[in-house]
Design a protein around this motif. Structure first.
Motif, short mmCIF file in Angstrom:
data_model
loop_
_atom_site.label_atom_id
_atom_site.label_comp_id
_atom_site.label_asym_id
_atom_site.label_seq_id
_atom_site.Cartn_x
_atom_site.Cartn_y
_atom_site.Cartn_z
N ASN A 1 1.41 -1.24 0.12
CA ASN A 1 0.40 0.11 -0.14
C ASN A 1 0.57 1.44 -0.44
O ASN A 1 0.51 2.53 0.24
CB ASN A 1 -1.00 0.25 1.18
N GLY A 2 1.81 1.11 -0.95
CA GLY A 2 2.75 2.29 -0.65
C GLY A 2 2.37 2.83 -2.27
O GLY A 2 2.16 2.56 -3.04
N ILE A 3 3.03 4.13 -1.70
CA ILE A 3 2.62 5.16 -3.54
C ILE A 3 4.38 5.52 -4.25
O ILE A 3 3.95 5.71 -4.89
CB ILE A 3 2.19 6.99 -3.04
N GLY A 4 5.28 5.39 -3.74
CA GLY A 4 6.57 4.94 -3.61
C GLY A 4 7.68 4.00 -2.95
O GLY A 4 7.21 3.93 -2.43
N LEU A 5 8.45 4.09 -4.06
CA LEU A 5 8.96 2.77 -2.77
C LEU A 5 10.77 3.25 -3.96
O LEU A 5 11.21 3.53 -4.43
CB LEU A 5 8.98 1.65 -3.23
N ALA A 6 12.37 3.54 -2.71
CA ALA A 6 12.81 3.77 -3.03
C ALA A 6 14.20 1.87 -3.16
O ALA A 6 13.91 1.53 -2.52
CB ALA A 6 13.84 4.12 -2.24
N ALA A 7 15.25 2.03 -4.04
CA ALA A 7 15.30 0.31 -4.21
C ALA A 7 15.92 0.36 -2.94
O ALA A 7 16.29 -1.00 -2.45
CB ALA A 7 16.49 1.00 -5.21
N ILE A 8 17.20 1.33 -1.79
CA ILE A 8 17.41 1.21 -0.58
C ILE A 8 16.65 0.81 -0.03
O ILE A 8 16.85 -0.49 1.09
CB ILE A 8 18.00 2.01 0.10
N GLN A 9 15.23 1.16 0.04
CA GLN A 9 14.28 0.11 1.09
C GLN A 9 14.28 -1.20 0.88
O GLN A 9 13.56 -1.96 1.81
CB GLN A 9 13.02 0.46 0.75
N VAL A 10 14.33 -1.84 -0.35
CA VAL A 10 14.67 -2.62 -0.62
C VAL A 10 15.95 -3.93 -1.01
O VAL A 10 15.90 -5.02 -1.71
CB VAL A 10 13.73 -3.74 -1.76
N ASP A 11 16.28 -3.29 -0.24
CA ASP A 11 18.32 -3.76 -0.05
C ASP A 11 19.21 -3.58 -1.22
O ASP A 11 19.88 -4.69 -1.38
CB ASP A 11 18.35 -4.84 1.06
N ARG A 12 18.56 -2.69 -1.70
CA ARG A 12 19.85 -2.42 -3.41
C ARG A 12 20.26 -1.34 -3.80
O ARG A 12 19.35 -0.08 -3.26
CB ARG A 12 18.78 -2.49 -4.52
N PRO A 13 21.37 -0.84 -2.93
CA PRO A 13 21.81 0.24 -3.05
C PRO A 13 21.83 1.47 -4.53
O PRO A 13 23.13 1.57 -4.78
CB PRO A 13 22.70 0.77 -2.17
N ILE A 14 20.89 1.29 -4.97
CA ILE A 14 21.38 1.72 -6.82
C ILE A 14 20.60 3.06 -6.91
O ILE A 14 18.92 3.44 -6.08
CB ILE A 14 21.39 1.00 -8.00
N GLN A 15 20.41 4.30 -7.66
CA GLN A 15 19.84 5.34 -7.71
C GLN A 15 18.55 4.94 -8.66
O GLN A 15 18.34 5.60 -9.53
CB GLN A 15 20.48 6.82 -7.59
N VAL A 16 17.26 4.31 -8.02
CA VAL A 16 16.00 4.25 -8.61
C VAL A 16 14.64 4.00 -7.71
O VAL A 16 15.30 3.56 -6.11
CB VAL A 16 16.11 2.68 -8.87
N LEU A 17 14.01 4.98 -7.51
CA LEU A 17 12.98 4.71 -7.36
C LEU A 17 11.83 4.74 -7.85
O LEU A 17 11.66 5.14 -9.64
CB LEU A 17 13.01 6.44 -6.31
N ILE A 18 10.58 4.51 -7.33
CA ILE A 18 9.62 4.45 -8.20
C ILE A 18 7.84 5.34 -7.51
O ILE A 18 8.10 5.12 -6.33
CB ILE A 18 9.00 2.55 -8.75
N ILE A 19 7.24 5.84 -8.12
CA ILE A 19 5.79 6.61 -7.47
C ILE A 19 5.25 5.93 -9.01
O ILE A 19 5.59 5.73 -9.55
CB ILE A 19 6.43 7.61 -8.14
N ASN A 20 4.26 5.72 -7.76
CA ASN A 20 2.22 5.39 -8.49
C ASN A 20 1.55 5.85 -7.95
O ASN A 20 1.32 5.49 -6.83
CB ASN A 20 2.12 4.39 -8.79
#
Length: 174
Positions: free
Chosen positions: A42-61
């Motif tokens: 139930n998120g509206i955004g997620l950064a890769a580091i939040q799933v243990d990948r330290p890369i400059q990736v984020l998603i927003i919906n």
């Protein structure tokens, strides 16, 4: 695949993310997994580091403006290697975070922003954002720098958070 979310106070959340250089099938699968994980939690955004990948990736919906507030995948933003190019004004918004569950607090951020970034194929893109989209982009970009929204709180509000968080942990142990 649903990925496990890293939660506060895990030190991995402090990691500064590295730029993405390979825009390959592995990245595409990871982006798809991030989307599934964000929707499932139930998120509206997620950064890769939040799933243990330290890369400059984020998603927003963001949810649709209709009554159901559904998140239509056609509105999904996949933002890779973002750079803030413009900011103006300030606004305050009550934020939460999948990595800091069950805690919400007002945070001051720029009202409007512009960024440049790359899409999943490495194409150059730009985005101008205001309102909730601006807030969400800034929140997720902070994750890429190893920062959590609770770090933007005043001393008194941060102390309140620490107290409430300890209480939550005690309740979990019972």
């Amino acid at each position: 695949m649903i990925l496990p979310i890293v939660t506060y106070p895990d030190k991995r959340l402090k990691t500064i993310s590295e730029p993405v250089t390979d825009f390959n099938e592995e990245l595409h699968t990871f982006l798809d997994d991030m989307y599934e994980t964000m929707i499932k939690t139930n998120g509206i955004g997620l950064a890769a580091i939040q799933v243990d990948r330290p890369i400059q990736v984020l998603i927003i919906n963001l949810p649709n403006d209709d009554e159901e507030g559904l998140q239509d995948k056609v509105n999904l933003l996949e933002i890779i290697n973002p750079k803030l190019t413009h900011s103006e004004g300030t606004t305050s918004y009550q934020e939460g975070c999948l990595s800091v569950p069950k805690f919400y607090e007002d945070v001051e951020r720029f009202e409007k922003i512009a960024i440049t970034y790359q899409d999943r194929h490495g194409n150059a893109c730009s985005l101008e954002a205001d309102e909730l989209l601006s807030i969400a982009v800034q929140h997720e970009m902070d994750h890429l720098q190893g920062k959590l929204f609770i770090e933007k709180l005043s001393y008194a509000r941060r102390k309140k958070f620490e107290k409430e968080y300890k209480k939550l942990l005690k309740e979990k142990k019972r």
